[in-house]
Design a protein around this motif. Structure first.
Motif, mmCIF file in Angstrom:
data_model
loop_
_atom_site.group_PDB
_atom_site.id
_atom_site.type_symbol
_atom_site.label_atom_id
_atom_site.label_comp_id
_atom_site.label_asym_id
_atom_site.label_seq_id
_atom_site.Cartn_x
_atom_site.Cartn_y
_atom_site.Cartn_z
ATOM 1 N N ILE A 1 0.821 -1.216 0.000
ATOM 2 C CA ILE A 1 0.000 0.000 0.000
ATOM 3 C C ILE A 1 0.854 1.264 0.000
ATOM 4 N N PHE A 2 2.167 1.101 0.211
ATOM 5 C CA PHE A 2 3.080 2.247 0.146
ATOM 6 C C PHE A 2 4.470 1.739 -0.208
ATOM 7 N N GLU A 3 5.124 2.452 -1.118
ATOM 8 C CA GLU A 3 6.507 2.117 -1.447
ATOM 9 C C GLU A 3 7.220 3.367 -1.936
ATOM 10 N N GLN A 4 8.414 3.605 -1.410
ATOM 11 C CA GLN A 4 9.229 4.730 -1.835
ATOM 12 C C GLN A 4 10.654 4.231 -2.048
ATOM 13 N N THR A 5 11.205 4.460 -3.213
ATOM 14 C CA THR A 5 12.503 3.878 -3.558
ATOM 15 C C THR A 5 13.585 4.941 -3.728
ATOM 16 N N LEU A 6 14.824 4.482 -3.699
ATOM 17 C CA LEU A 6 15.959 5.279 -4.153
ATOM 18 C C LEU A 6 16.009 5.211 -5.669
ATOM 19 N N THR A 7 16.392 6.288 -6.304
ATOM 20 C CA THR A 7 16.534 6.255 -7.756
ATOM 21 C C THR A 7 17.826 5.523 -8.136
ATOM 22 N N GLN A 8 17.889 5.104 -9.364
ATOM 23 C CA GLN A 8 19.121 4.480 -9.863
ATOM 24 C C GLN A 8 20.305 5.425 -9.690
ATOM 25 N N ALA B 1 15.635 1.036 -6.342
ATOM 26 C CA ALA B 1 15.592 -0.023 -5.333
ATOM 27 C C ALA B 1 15.193 0.609 -4.005
ATOM 28 N N VAL B 2 14.682 -0.211 -3.105
ATOM 29 C CA VAL B 2 14.108 0.359 -1.886
ATOM 30 C C VAL B 2 15.147 0.963 -0.948
ATOM 31 N N LYS B 3 16.337 0.348 -0.876
ATOM 32 C CA LYS B 3 17.354 0.904 0.023
ATOM 33 C C LYS B 3 18.716 0.329 -0.326
ATOM 34 N N CYS B 4 19.726 0.928 0.267
ATOM 35 C CA CYS B 4 21.085 0.382 0.253
ATOM 36 C C CYS B 4 21.544 0.227 1.700
ATOM 37 N N ILE B 5 22.494 -0.650 1.895
ATOM 38 C CA ILE B 5 23.170 -0.732 3.189
ATOM 39 C C ILE B 5 24.669 -0.587 2.946
ATOM 40 N N LEU B 6 25.295 0.296 3.715
ATOM 41 C CA LEU B 6 26.745 0.412 3.735
ATOM 42 C C LEU B 6 27.243 -0.395 4.923
ATOM 43 N N LEU B 7 28.302 -1.174 4.713
ATOM 44 C CA LEU B 7 28.751 -2.114 5.736
ATOM 45 C C LEU B 7 30.243 -1.950 5.992
ATOM 46 N N ALA B 8 30.612 -1.907 7.276
ATOM 47 C CA ALA B 8 32.023 -1.771 7.642
ATOM 48 C C ALA B 8 32.175 -2.070 9.126
ATOM 49 N N GLN B 9 33.431 -2.109 9.553
ATOM 50 C CA GLN B 9 33.737 -2.317 10.967
ATOM 51 C C GLN B 9 33.068 -1.203 11.795
ATOM 52 N N PRO B 10 32.408 -1.547 12.918
ATOM 53 C CA PRO B 10 31.563 -0.588 13.631
ATOM 54 C C PRO B 10 32.194 0.758 13.976
#
Length: 265
Positions: A81-88, A147-156
């Protein structure tokens, strides 16, 4: 106060460290549902990685917030019922930022985790979600749509610095920490709090009639929005003072305590 909506973060809040819903939590949530309370799962997880838990908790007539607020699903009607994405373009911009910052980046394409790299942190996301990890040669070539989101991943310890820098570099995006090694990035204005507000308005539920329960930075907006904002005891230390109440940890049935104290009484 009679509460009508109970919003629950999943990992490290509703779920214990084995990614299970305890019997105590399950029993108390069943009682809340019997009283007519809308129990809403609100997670950074992709939608498919939440459905089994919704089924286990008999939430088939409820709603679900996934991808950190970017998607709201109607489980009864089996529709978004709701969706908001990041653009390419925004995703490619984030990829360039990840290269400059020497960190990993993932997004989601056709129900798969997409990245150019391997990482112990990407492996954690794969295990949590159950999604296939599609390691590609060229991230930008593989991501040719929104796409709906990105995750950046690294040592805390390093990712905390990245969070500060990224918020300055890209103030037009929504940035929050879901785990010490997961920095979630969504479209501007997208977060759990905003999606709860939207859903509550649809259901004619007042802000004061909402309880939200979480443990991490990506839960802060919903903790602040809800009439009663609750942290489980394993909350990220610097957030402890930003809620209304602290209950037992995720491994000690904190969600059950919330239902017992604030809904059944």
């Amino acid at each position: 106060m009679k509460y009508k909506m109970l919003v629950l973060d999943m990992d490290d809040t509703l779920l214990n460290d084995d990614h299970e819903v305890s019997i105590e939590n399950k029993e108390m949530l069943a009682k809340a549902i019997e009283l007519g309370v809308h129990v809403i799962l609100a997670s950074g997880r992709p939608t498919p990685a939440m459905l089994a838990y919704a089924k286990e908790l008999n939430l088939h007539n409820s709603y679900m917030i996934s991808y950190n607020g970017a998607v709201i699903s109607d489980l009864k009607e089996d529709k978004i019922i709701f969706e908001q994405t990041l653009t390419q373009e925004q995703i490619h911009e984030l990829y360039d930022y990840s290269i400059k910052s020497k960190i990993h980046i993932i997004t989601y394409v056709d129900g798969e985790i997409v990245s150019e790299t391997d990482s112990e942190y990407i492996e954690i996301e794969r295990k949590i979600t159950g999604l296939v990890h599609n390691k590609v040669l060229d991230f930008k070539a593989a991501v040719q749509s929104s796409a709906v989101k990105c995750i950046l991943l690294a040592q805390p310890s390093y990712l905390k610095d990245v969070e500060i820098d990224l918020k300055k570099a890209m103030p037009h995006l929504s940035v929050s920490m879901s785990k010490p090694f997961f920095l979630e990035v969504a479209q501007n204005g997208i977060d759990k709090g905003a999606s709860i507000k939207l859903l509550a308005e649809k259901l004619n539920i007042l802000q004061s009639e909402i309880i939200a329960v979480g443990n991490a930075g990506n839960d802060l907006t919903m903790i602040e929005y809800a009439g009663l904002g609750v942290w489980v005891d394993n909350v990220t230390p610097e957030l402890r003072h930003k809620g209304d109440v602290i209950v037992a940890s995720n491994n000690n049935h904190g969600v059950a305590e919330v239902v017992r104290r604030f809904i059944l009484n």
